[in-house]
Structure formats: structure tokens, C-alpha cells
Scaffold this motif. Structure first.
Motif, PDB file in Angstrom:
ATOM      1  N   PHE A  13       0.961  -5.803   2.788  1.00  0.00           N
ATOM      2  CA  PHE A  13       1.637  -6.798   3.279  1.00  0.00           C
ATOM      3  C   PHE A  13       3.286  -6.605   3.576  1.00  0.00           C
ATOM      4  O   PHE A  13       3.750  -6.699   4.558  1.00  0.00           O
ATOM      5  N   VAL A  14       3.623  -5.594   2.567  1.00  0.00           N
ATOM      6  CA  VAL A  14       5.208  -5.265   2.713  1.00  0.00           C
ATOM      7  C   VAL A  14       5.134  -4.480   3.834  1.00  0.00           C
ATOM      8  O   VAL A  14       6.129  -4.303   4.836  1.00  0.00           O
ATOM      9  N   TRP A  15       4.276  -3.139   4.093  1.00  0.00           N
ATOM     10  CA  TRP A  15       4.304  -2.548   5.304  1.00  0.00           C
ATOM     11  C   TRP A  15       4.010  -3.147   6.683  1.00  0.00           C
ATOM     12  O   TRP A  15       4.699  -2.870   7.566  1.00  0.00           O
ATOM     13  N   LEU A  16       3.364  -4.218   6.556  1.00  0.00           N
ATOM     14  CA  LEU A  16       2.932  -5.058   7.672  1.00  0.00           C
ATOM     15  C   LEU A  16       4.210  -5.847   8.254  1.00  0.00           C
ATOM     16  O   LEU A  16       4.533  -5.524   9.296  1.00  0.00           O
ATOM     17  N   VAL A  17       5.020  -6.401   7.026  1.00  0.00           N
ATOM     18  CA  VAL A  17       6.216  -7.135   7.653  1.00  0.00           C
ATOM     19  C   VAL A  17       7.021  -6.080   7.898  1.00  0.00           C
ATOM     20  O   VAL A  17       7.940  -6.483   8.949  1.00  0.00           O
ATOM     21  N   ALA A  18       7.322  -4.997   7.355  1.00  0.00           N
ATOM     22  CA  ALA A  18       8.472  -3.946   7.818  1.00  0.00           C
ATOM     23  C   ALA A  18       8.071  -3.287   9.074  1.00  0.00           C
ATOM     24  O   ALA A  18       8.957  -3.321   9.992  1.00  0.00           O
ATOM     25  N   VAL A  19       6.762  -2.930   9.252  1.00  0.00           N
ATOM     26  CA  VAL A  19       6.558  -2.514  10.810  1.00  0.00           C
ATOM     27  C   VAL A  19       6.678  -3.519  12.031  1.00  0.00           C
ATOM     28  O   VAL A  19       7.164  -3.510  12.767  1.00  0.00           O
ATOM     29  N   PHE A  20       6.029  -4.718  11.457  1.00  0.00           N
ATOM     30  CA  PHE A  20       6.285  -5.856  12.240  1.00  0.00           C
ATOM     31  C   PHE A  20       7.753  -6.259  12.614  1.00  0.00           C
ATOM     32  O   PHE A  20       8.215  -6.112  13.844  1.00  0.00           O
ATOM     33  N   ALA A  21       8.513  -6.162  11.662  1.00  0.00           N
ATOM     34  CA  ALA A  21      10.075  -6.377  11.914  1.00  0.00           C
ATOM     35  C   ALA A  21      10.884  -5.449  12.711  1.00  0.00           C
ATOM     36  O   ALA A  21      11.601  -5.556  13.594  1.00  0.00           O
ATOM     37  N   VAL A  22      10.246  -4.186  12.446  1.00  0.00           N
ATOM     38  CA  VAL A  22      10.944  -3.027  13.284  1.00  0.00           C
ATOM     39  C   VAL A  22      10.328  -2.908  14.770  1.00  0.00           C
ATOM     40  O   VAL A  22      11.160  -3.103  15.691  1.00  0.00           O
ATOM     41  N   LEU A  23       9.063  -3.332  14.967  1.00  0.00           N
ATOM     42  CA  LEU A  23       8.658  -3.483  16.303  1.00  0.00           C
ATOM     43  C   LEU A  23       9.201  -4.741  16.922  1.00  0.00           C
ATOM     44  O   LEU A  23       9.412  -4.641  18.025  1.00  0.00           O
ATOM     45  N   TYR A  24       9.250  -6.030  16.279  1.00  0.00           N
ATOM     46  CA  TYR A  24       9.666  -7.063  16.803  1.00  0.00           C
ATOM     47  C   TYR A  24      11.043  -6.962  17.126  1.00  0.00           C
ATOM     48  O   TYR A  24      11.345  -7.075  18.353  1.00  0.00           O
ATOM     49  N   GLY A  26      12.928  -4.108  17.271  1.00  0.00           N
ATOM     50  CA  GLY A  26      13.306  -2.981  18.501  1.00  0.00           C
ATOM     51  C   GLY A  26      12.783  -3.228  19.569  1.00  0.00           C
ATOM     52  O   GLY A  26      13.520  -3.236  20.731  1.00  0.00           O
ATOM     53  N   ILE A  27      11.657  -4.137  19.904  1.00  0.00           N
ATOM     54  CA  ILE A  27      11.365  -4.525  21.111  1.00  0.00           C
ATOM     55  C   ILE A  27      12.161  -5.699  21.885  1.00  0.00           C
ATOM     56  O   ILE A  27      12.495  -5.700  22.815  1.00  0.00           O
ATOM     57  N   VAL A  28      12.237  -6.688  20.950  1.00  0.00           N
ATOM     58  CA  VAL A  28      13.039  -7.789  21.190  1.00  0.00           C
ATOM     59  C   VAL A  28      14.698  -7.601  21.456  1.00  0.00           C
ATOM     60  O   VAL A  28      15.261  -7.967  22.575  1.00  0.00           O
ATOM     61  N   GLY A  29      14.759  -6.648  20.779  1.00  0.00           N
ATOM     62  CA  GLY A  29      16.338  -6.404  20.787  1.00  0.00           C
ATOM     63  C   GLY A  29      16.782  -5.439  22.060  1.00  0.00           C
ATOM     64  O   GLY A  29      17.785  -5.590  22.630  1.00  0.00           O
ATOM     65  N   ALA A  30      15.723  -4.865  22.326  1.00  0.00           N
ATOM     66  CA  ALA A  30      15.785  -4.044  23.472  1.00  0.00           C
ATOM     67  C   ALA A  30      15.409  -4.799  25.130  1.00  0.00           C
ATOM     68  O   ALA A  30      16.241  -4.839  26.063  1.00  0.00           O
ATOM     69  N   THR A  31      14.456  -5.688  24.904  1.00  0.00           N
ATOM     70  CA  THR A  31      14.088  -6.568  26.115  1.00  0.00           C
ATOM     71  C   THR A  31      14.521  -7.895  26.193  1.00  0.00           C
ATOM     72  O   THR A  31      14.778  -8.037  27.386  1.00  0.00           O
ATOM     73  N   LEU A  32      15.139  -8.400  25.248  1.00  0.00           N
ATOM     74  CA  LEU A  32      15.756  -9.767  25.116  1.00  0.00           C
ATOM     75  C   LEU A  32      16.753  -9.879  26.013  1.00  0.00           C
ATOM     76  O   LEU A  32      17.087 -10.827  26.862  1.00  0.00           O
ATOM     77  N   PRO A  33      17.709  -8.735  25.905  1.00  0.00           N
ATOM     78  CA  PRO A  33      18.893  -8.998  26.781  1.00  0.00           C
ATOM     79  C   PRO A  33      18.734  -8.540  28.161  1.00  0.00           C
ATOM     80  O   PRO A  33      19.115  -9.341  29.266  1.00  0.00           O
ATOM     81  N   ARG A  34      17.864  -7.819  28.429  1.00  0.00           N
ATOM     82  CA  ARG A  34      17.325  -7.492  29.885  1.00  0.00           C
ATOM     83  C   ARG A  34      16.893  -8.785  30.477  1.00  0.00           C
ATOM     84  O   ARG A  34      16.982  -9.108  31.631  1.00  0.00           O
ATOM     85  N   LEU A  35      15.926  -9.251  29.517  1.00  0.00           N
ATOM     86  CA  LEU A  35      15.234 -10.410  30.047  1.00  0.00           C
ATOM     87  C   LEU A  35      16.102 -11.553  30.249  1.00  0.00           C
ATOM     88  O   LEU A  35      16.201 -12.497  31.436  1.00  0.00           O
ATOM     89  N   SER A  36      17.079 -11.694  29.405  1.00  0.00           N
ATOM     90  CA  SER A  36      17.945 -12.787  29.547  1.00  0.00           C
ATOM     91  C   SER A  36      18.841 -12.746  30.726  1.00  0.00           C
ATOM     92  O   SER A  36      19.128 -13.591  31.512  1.00  0.00           O
ATOM     93  N   ARG A  37      19.269 -11.315  31.119  1.00  0.00           N
ATOM     94  CA  ARG A  37      19.979 -10.930  32.133  1.00  0.00           C
ATOM     95  C   ARG A  37      19.286 -11.258  33.416  1.00  0.00           C
ATOM     96  O   ARG A  37      19.890 -11.837  34.470  1.00  0.00           O
TER      97      ARG A  37
END
Length: 161
Positions: A13-24, A26-37
Motif C-alpha cells: 500500500f505504501v509503495w502504491l501510494v508512493a508510485v501513485f503520488a510520483v506519477l500523479y 509528475g504527470i499533473v505537475g507537467a501537464t496541468l500548467p500546459r493544459l491550463s495555458r
């Protein structure tokens, strides 16, 4: 199945949350500003297009109103021009009729004068013939030629009656 064992559940569960957080993040942090723009740019473009369309519609409505006003003015001017042309034609026709009437009156006066001259000439001729005939009749009946002036006044009296 090892993943369903209670001892392995917490680390998974810890690894799942860690991987999910990194992916989330990472992806949201990279795509959300572009998507917002992209969304903001699209919104600005749509709003700009709407504003341009409203401006174009207002301009088109103004041009249409100006066109309608010009057409109405042209119709009024055409009616005025037609009315003026009618008046001119009527005046010209009345002038021609007056000229023709004057010419006809002149011809009629000339013809009347000619008829009067012909009538006078005919009456003079009838009077002359009547005077000659009366003189000859009186001469044959009485044997003597009567005075021309006496016969002429008698004939004029008979013709006047």
C-alpha cells in the motif's frame, strides 16, 4: 497469493501510494500548467471571436440600416423624379394642345372667313341671277325693261324675308 497476505499489505500500500503520488504529481505537475495555458488561450480566443463577431454584427447592422435609409431615400427621389417628369410631360402636352388649339382656331377662323366670302359671293351671284331673271320676267310680261335699282331692291327684300 502473496499480495493478499496481511503482512505484505501495508508495504504494498505504501509503495502504491508512493508510485501513485510520483506519477500523479509528475504527470499533473507537467501537464496541468500546459493544459491550463491551453484552456486559457482557447477561452481568450473564443471570447475574442465572440467579441469580434458581435462587433462585426453591430457594424453589419449599421451598414444595413444605412443601406435601408439610402434605399428609402432613393425610392423617394425616384418618386419625386417621376412626379416631376409627369408634370413636365403634362405641361409639354398642354403646351402642344394649346398650340394645336390655336392653330385649329386660326384655321377655323380662316375657313369661316372663306365660307363667309364664298357665301357673300354666292349671295351676290344669286342676287345678280335673281335681278336678271326678274328683269327678264318683267320685261316679257310688261314689254318694258324695269329700272335695275328698283329690281335689285325688290329682290333684296324678297331674299331677306
Amino acid at each position: 497469493m502473496p499480495q493478499f497476505e496481511a503482512a505484505n499489505f501495508l508495504p504494498q500500500f505504501v509503495w502504491l501510494v508512493a508510485v501513485f503520488a510520483v506519477l500523479y504529481f509528475g504527470i499533473v505537475g507537467a501537464t496541468l500548467p500546459r493544459l491550463s495555458r491551453a484552456m486559457l488561450a482557447r477561452e481568450r480566443k473564443v471570447n475574442g471571436d465572440i467579441h469580434a463577431a458581435e462587433h462585426a454584427k453591430a457594424e453589419s447592422d449599421g451598414i444595413h440600416r444605412a443601406y435601408e435609409a439610402e434605399m428609402e431615400q432613393a425610392h423617394i427621389q425616384a418618386h419625386v423624379t417621376v412626379a416631376d417628369a409627369k408634370v413636365d410631360v403634362i405641361r409639354e402636352t398642354e403646351g402642344r394642345l394649346a398650340a394645336a388649339g390655336s392653330a385649329l382656331e386660326a384655321k377655323m377662323a380662316e375657313a369661316t372667313a372663306g365660307l363667309e366670302r364664298a357665301r357673300a359671293a354666292a349671295l351676290g351671284e344669286v342676287e345678280r341671277i335673281a335681278v336678271d331673271a326678274t328683269s327678264q320676267i318683267v320685261e316679257r310680261l310688261s314689254g318694258g325693261r324695269p329700272d335695275d335699282e328698283t329690281v335689285r331692291s325688290a329682290v333684296r327684300g324678297a331674299l331677306a324675308a
